[in-house]
Motif scaffolding. Structure first.
Motif, short mmCIF file in Angstrom:
data_model
loop_
_atom_site.label_atom_id
_atom_site.label_comp_id
_atom_site.label_asym_id
_atom_site.label_seq_id
_atom_site.Cartn_x
_atom_site.Cartn_y
_atom_site.Cartn_z
N SER A 115 -23.21 -0.63 -36.93
CA SER A 115 -23.16 -1.72 -35.96
C SER A 115 -23.64 -3.03 -36.60
O SER A 115 -23.05 -4.09 -36.38
CB SER A 115 -24.02 -1.39 -34.74
OG SER A 115 -23.56 -0.23 -34.08
N ALA A 116 -24.72 -2.96 -37.39
CA ALA A 116 -25.24 -4.16 -38.05
C ALA A 116 -24.27 -4.72 -39.08
O ALA A 116 -24.30 -5.92 -39.39
CB ALA A 116 -26.58 -3.85 -38.70
N SER A 117 -23.40 -3.87 -39.61
CA SER A 117 -22.40 -4.34 -40.57
C SER A 117 -21.23 -5.05 -39.89
O SER A 117 -20.41 -5.67 -40.56
CB SER A 117 -21.86 -3.15 -41.38
OG SER A 117 -21.01 -2.34 -40.58
N GLY A 118 -21.15 -4.91 -38.56
CA GLY A 118 -20.05 -5.55 -37.84
C GLY A 118 -18.84 -4.68 -37.66
O GLY A 118 -17.83 -5.12 -37.10
N GLN A 119 -18.92 -3.41 -38.11
CA GLN A 119 -17.80 -2.49 -38.01
C GLN A 119 -18.08 -1.45 -36.92
O GLN A 119 -19.23 -1.06 -36.72
CB GLN A 119 -17.55 -1.78 -39.34
CG GLN A 119 -17.25 -2.71 -40.49
CD GLN A 119 -15.93 -3.44 -40.29
OE1 GLN A 119 -14.96 -2.88 -39.77
NE2 GLN A 119 -15.89 -4.70 -40.69
N PRO A 120 -17.06 -0.99 -36.21
CA PRO A 120 -17.28 0.07 -35.22
C PRO A 120 -17.24 1.45 -35.87
O PRO A 120 -16.68 1.63 -36.95
CB PRO A 120 -16.09 -0.11 -34.26
CG PRO A 120 -14.99 -0.62 -35.14
CD PRO A 120 -15.66 -1.48 -36.19
N ILE A 121 -17.86 2.41 -35.21
CA ILE A 121 -17.72 3.81 -35.61
C ILE A 121 -16.50 4.37 -34.90
O ILE A 121 -16.49 4.49 -33.67
CB ILE A 121 -18.97 4.63 -35.24
CG1 ILE A 121 -20.14 4.21 -36.12
CG2 ILE A 121 -18.70 6.13 -35.42
CD1 ILE A 121 -21.40 5.01 -35.88
N ILE A 122 -15.45 4.67 -35.67
CA ILE A 122 -14.20 5.17 -35.10
C ILE A 122 -14.27 6.68 -35.02
O ILE A 122 -14.46 7.37 -36.03
CB ILE A 122 -13.00 4.72 -35.96
CG1 ILE A 122 -12.93 3.20 -36.00
CG2 ILE A 122 -11.70 5.30 -35.40
CD1 ILE A 122 -11.85 2.65 -36.93
N LEU A 123 -14.12 7.20 -33.81
CA LEU A 123 -14.15 8.64 -33.61
C LEU A 123 -12.78 9.27 -33.82
O LEU A 123 -12.64 10.25 -34.55
CB LEU A 123 -14.66 8.96 -32.20
CG LEU A 123 -16.08 8.50 -31.88
CD1 LEU A 123 -16.44 8.86 -30.45
CD2 LEU A 123 -17.08 9.11 -32.85
N PHE A 124 -11.77 8.68 -33.18
CA PHE A 124 -10.42 9.20 -33.32
C PHE A 124 -9.44 8.13 -32.87
O PHE A 124 -9.56 7.61 -31.75
CB PHE A 124 -10.24 10.47 -32.48
CG PHE A 124 -8.86 11.07 -32.56
CD1 PHE A 124 -8.46 11.79 -33.68
CD2 PHE A 124 -7.94 10.88 -31.53
CE1 PHE A 124 -7.19 12.33 -33.76
CE2 PHE A 124 -6.67 11.41 -31.60
CZ PHE A 124 -6.29 12.14 -32.73
N GLY A 125 -8.48 7.80 -33.73
CA GLY A 125 -7.48 6.80 -33.38
C GLY A 125 -8.13 5.47 -33.03
O GLY A 125 -8.85 4.89 -33.85
#
Length: 208
Positions: A115-125
């Motif tokens: 989150s601090a990097s500005g990227q989301p954690i993508i679970l699927f698709g």
């Protein structure tokens, strides 16, 4: 006059079927994520692919840890083998608590780091998790260091846990592994399988 034979100690009772399924599923996931973590450090070409596996696997471990803690709070754990000394029992209890604390905190640290990097954690698709920390380069660097330190602690704790199980199974042979096993042993009978029953509110420790 015939001499009576000493009665052998009873086989240790087992965890519930659900607890054993959660334990062994988590064991496979933890081993997988530890190896993936090593490959992420050593493999540049496959880094992006490994990240797509590492992140959702970490969240899955977080969910399983929460489920296991909830299950343990409502079910009675089996006793330690009768011959297990007090120091061994303390070591087993506190090493398990440390292992659970790390498995609970490490995914949260990783989630906050991403989150601090500005990227989301993508679970699927297109399904991804919301940010739990503000985007900030300094915060990202601190969380990255914390994630690495926690990873080393997890490696050491998991290795100590495995070494303890192997010691009791191969050397001491006190059937401690039977508490979490699905297979049968010659002395495992009805006493080896405990019926699930509610646990009083005072028994809230975490299982192995």
């Amino acid at each position: 006059m015939s001499s009576s034979q000493p009665t052998p100690p009873p086989a240790p009772a087992r965890y519930t079927v659900v607890a054993r399924l959660l334990h062994w599923t988590m064991a496979v996931m933890v081993i997988a994520i530890l190896f993936i973590g090593v490959f992420m450090v050593t493999s540049v070409a496959d880094f992006n692919f490994l990240v797509t596996v590492h992140e959702p696997l970490g969240i899955a471990i977080l969910i399983f840890v929460l489920v296991r803690i909830g299950w343990r709070r409502t079910h009675v754990p089996p006793p330690f083998p009768p011959g297990m000394g007090p120091l061994d029992r303390l070591a087993a209890i506190y090493s398990e608590k440390l292992l659970y604390a790390l498995l609970l905190c490490q995914p949260l640290i990783g989630w906050a780091m991403v989150s601090a990097s500005g990227q989301p954690i993508i679970l699927f698709g297109s399904l991804h998790l919301p940010a739990i920390a503000p985007q900030n380069a300094t915060l990202f660097a601190n969380l990255l260091r914390a994630h690495i330190v926690a990873a080393y602690l997890l490696y050491l704790t998991f290795a100590a846990h495995l070494a303890g199980v192997l010691l009791h199974t191969i050397v001491i042979r006190d059937k401690v592994l039977d508490r979490m096993a699905f297979w049968s042993t010659p002395r495992s009978s009805r006493a080896a399988v405990q019926a699930e029953r509610p646990v009083p509110s005072s028994r809230n420790s975490v299982d192995s």
